[in-house]
Design an enzyme around this catalytic site. Structure first.
Site, PDB file in Angstrom:
ATOM      1  N   ASN A  79       0.808  -1.120   0.136  1.00 56.87           N
ATOM      2  CA  ASN A  79      -0.038   0.110   0.012  1.00 56.87           C
ATOM      3  C   ASN A  79       0.705   1.186   0.054  1.00 56.87           C
ATOM      4  O   ASN A  79       1.527   1.620   0.916  1.00 56.87           O
ATOM      5  CB  ASN A  79      -0.852  -0.090   1.156  1.00 56.87           C
ATOM      6  CG  ASN A  79      -1.703   1.384   1.524  1.00 56.87           C
ATOM      7  OD1 ASN A  79      -1.854   1.966   0.295  1.00 56.87           O
ATOM      8  ND2 ASN A  79      -2.662   1.328   2.457  1.00 56.87           N
ATOM      9  N   LYS A  88       0.025   4.088  -0.447  1.00 57.74           N
ATOM     10  CA  LYS A  88      -0.531   5.317   0.043  1.00 57.74           C
ATOM     11  C   LYS A  88      -0.323   6.639  -0.742  1.00 57.74           C
ATOM     12  O   LYS A  88      -0.174   6.489  -2.233  1.00 57.74           O
ATOM     13  CB  LYS A  88      -0.200   5.698   1.504  1.00 57.74           C
ATOM     14  CG  LYS A  88      -0.436   4.366   2.475  1.00 57.74           C
ATOM     15  CD  LYS A  88      -0.225   4.628   3.873  1.00 57.74           C
ATOM     16  CE  LYS A  88      -0.505   3.292   4.452  1.00 57.74           C
ATOM     17  NZ  LYS A  88      -0.345   3.516   5.952  1.00 57.74           N
ATOM     18  N   HIS A 136      -9.892   1.104   5.037  1.00 56.19           N
ATOM     19  CA  HIS A 136      -8.438   1.277   5.369  1.00 56.19           C
ATOM     20  C   HIS A 136      -8.704   2.233   6.652  1.00 56.19           C
ATOM     21  O   HIS A 136      -9.571   3.312   6.520  1.00 56.19           O
ATOM     22  CB  HIS A 136      -7.458   1.842   4.470  1.00 56.19           C
ATOM     23  CG  HIS A 136      -6.185   1.778   5.200  1.00 56.19           C
ATOM     24  ND1 HIS A 136      -5.658   2.856   5.669  1.00 56.19           N
ATOM     25  CD2 HIS A 136      -5.024   1.022   5.097  1.00 56.19           C
ATOM     26  CE1 HIS A 136      -4.402   2.475   6.075  1.00 56.19           C
ATOM     27  NE2 HIS A 136      -4.124   1.499   5.642  1.00 56.19           N
ATOM     28  N   GLU A 171      -6.930   4.915   7.618  1.00 57.90           N
ATOM     29  CA  GLU A 171      -6.914   6.024   7.259  1.00 57.90           C
ATOM     30  C   GLU A 171      -8.197   6.781   6.429  1.00 57.90           C
ATOM     31  O   GLU A 171      -8.603   7.742   6.979  1.00 57.90           O
ATOM     32  CB  GLU A 171      -5.657   6.472   6.483  1.00 57.90           C
ATOM     33  CG  GLU A 171      -4.470   6.061   7.103  1.00 57.90           C
ATOM     34  CD  GLU A 171      -3.106   5.512   6.532  1.00 57.90           C
ATOM     35  OE1 GLU A 171      -3.185   5.540   5.372  1.00 57.90           O
ATOM     36  OE2 GLU A 171      -2.335   5.091   7.054  1.00 57.90           O
ATOM     37  N   GLU A 220      -5.688  -4.672  10.801  1.00 53.64           N
ATOM     38  CA  GLU A 220      -4.665  -3.719  10.937  1.00 53.64           C
ATOM     39  C   GLU A 220      -5.243  -2.870  12.133  1.00 53.64           C
ATOM     40  O   GLU A 220      -5.900  -1.902  11.975  1.00 53.64           O
ATOM     41  CB  GLU A 220      -4.758  -2.868   9.977  1.00 53.64           C
ATOM     42  CG  GLU A 220      -4.321  -3.507   8.398  1.00 53.64           C
ATOM     43  CD  GLU A 220      -3.682  -2.472   7.510  1.00 53.64           C
ATOM     44  OE1 GLU A 220      -2.558  -2.578   7.242  1.00 53.64           O
ATOM     45  OE2 GLU A 220      -4.503  -1.434   7.244  1.00 53.64           O
ATOM     46  N   GLY A 228       2.098   2.337  10.813  1.00 56.33           N
ATOM     47  CA  GLY A 228       2.978   3.333  10.677  1.00 56.33           C
ATOM     48  C   GLY A 228       3.738   3.715  12.078  1.00 56.33           C
ATOM     49  O   GLY A 228       4.458   5.028  11.939  1.00 56.33           O
ATOM     50  N   SER A 244       2.768  -1.653  10.560  1.00 61.92           N
ATOM     51  CA  SER A 244       4.442  -2.085  10.678  1.00 61.92           C
ATOM     52  C   SER A 244       4.837  -3.416  10.300  1.00 61.92           C
ATOM     53  O   SER A 244       6.130  -3.777  11.129  1.00 61.92           O
ATOM     54  CB  SER A 244       4.476  -1.739  11.989  1.00 61.92           C
ATOM     55  OG  SER A 244       4.058  -0.332  12.498  1.00 61.92           O
TER      56      SER A 244
HETATM   57  P1  PGA Z   1       2.492   0.408   7.723  1.00 64.94           P
HETATM   58  O1  PGA Z   1       1.108   0.464   7.060  1.00 64.94           O
HETATM   59  O2  PGA Z   1       3.140  -0.832   7.198  1.00 64.94           O
HETATM   60  O3  PGA Z   1       3.245   1.507   7.522  1.00 64.94           O
HETATM   61  O4  PGA Z   1       2.177   0.165   9.230  1.00 64.94           O
HETATM   62  C1  PGA Z   1       0.240  -0.433   6.739  1.00 64.94           C
HETATM   63  C2  PGA Z   1      -1.046   0.016   6.142  1.00 64.94           C
HETATM   64  O5  PGA Z   1      -1.732   0.988   6.492  1.00 64.94           O
HETATM   65  O6  PGA Z   1      -1.566  -0.671   5.426  1.00 64.94           O
END
Ligand code: PGA
Length: 260
Positions: free
Chosen positions: A11, A13, A103, A105, A178, A184, A223
């Site tokens: 992803n 983003k 997601h 976000e 998640e 992140g 992460s």
């Molecule tokens: P990350 O993001 O690996 O940077 O924690 C995962 C995601 O948001 O799908």
């Protein structure tokens, strides 16, 4: 669970630009051809670069069966006067066969509610996409031991209206667990928690859909990196990973793909 392949999804983003993402995909394809990982790989670029990335895959003669493309987000509406939105069918013009829905976000930064997420899931499945539904608890919910309650609510609200479609083809839905606090942040859920929650998601899916759901993939995200991927992917009921930050580094991402 079954003999399905693992799915490792990148992803990207809202990161990069044409130049840096072309460099990223070119480097990744070069490493991919050497390492030949056995998992299915999915790239979710910013939508405006879907064509650019598709052209790179074609140029390097990479089968879309090995490295697929998907949309990070889709409109809850089929088409029409919805300024700024991207319909699921538009993404098909760029060979997308996956979508990402719900997601954290989208839920927390853009305030997408469960009704919108349910609409997106239905539209995406109806249009034949493999639909990755993200679920996960916030830190406060984790601390108050509400993880399972939250996940059950998110699964039910997103899937009930698509239950018949999913029952007729389990491949059409993939769940990504998640934890919001793990995205992140460099913190991952503990292996015990991941195993426990993934098992719980399976049981919940069976109840919601009223059928055995062993063949529905459940990915872990939050992460995931080249150092922790192997220990997470080996857990029962973990069928792949959704990777953000580490997927922006071609070496780290190929190492994740090669860790199972
Ligand atoms: P990350 O993001 O690996 O940077 O924690 C995962 C995601 O948001 O799908």
């Amino acid at each position: 669970m079954n003999n399905q392949k693992y799915l490792i999804a990148a992803n990207w983003k809202q990161n990069g630009d044409a130049k840096s993402l072309i460099r990223l995909i070119n480097n990744f394809i070069r490493l991919y051809k050497k390492a030949k990982p056995t998992c299915d790989i999915l790239i979710l670029p910013p939508a405006i670069y879907l064509e650019t990335i598709l052209n790179r895959l074609k140029h390097h003669k990479v089968s879309r069966k090995k490295i697929s493309l998907g949309a990070q987000n889709i409109s809850p509406y089929q088409n029409g006067a919805y300024t700024g939105e991207l319909s699921v069918d538009m993404t098909k013009d760029y060979n997308c066969n996956y979508t990402l829905v719900g997601h954290s976000e989208r839920r927390h930064v853009f305030n997408e509610d469960e009704k919108i997420i349910s609409k997106k899931v239905r539209l995406s499945i109806e249009s034949g996409m493999q639909t990755i539904l993200c679920v996960g608890e916030t830190m406060a919910e984790y601390n108050s031991k509400s993880t399972k309650k939250v996940i059950l609510r998110q699964l039910k609200s997103a899937l009930v209206k698509s239950a018949n479609l999913i029952k007729s083809d389990h491949n059409k839905i993939i769940i990504a667990y998640e934890p919001v606090w793990a995205i992140g942040t460099g913190k991952t859920a503990s292996l015990d928690d991941i195993r426990d929650v993934h098992g719980y998601i399976h049981n919940s899916l069976s109840k919601i859909l009223g059928t055995k759901t062993n063949s529905i993939k459940i990915l872990y995200g939050g992460s995931v990196n080249n150092l922790n991927a192997a220990s997470i992917l080996v857990l029962s009921n973990v069928n792949g990973a959704l990777v953000g930050g580490a997927s922006l580094n071609s070496k780290k991402f190929i190492d994740i793909c090669s860790s199972i």
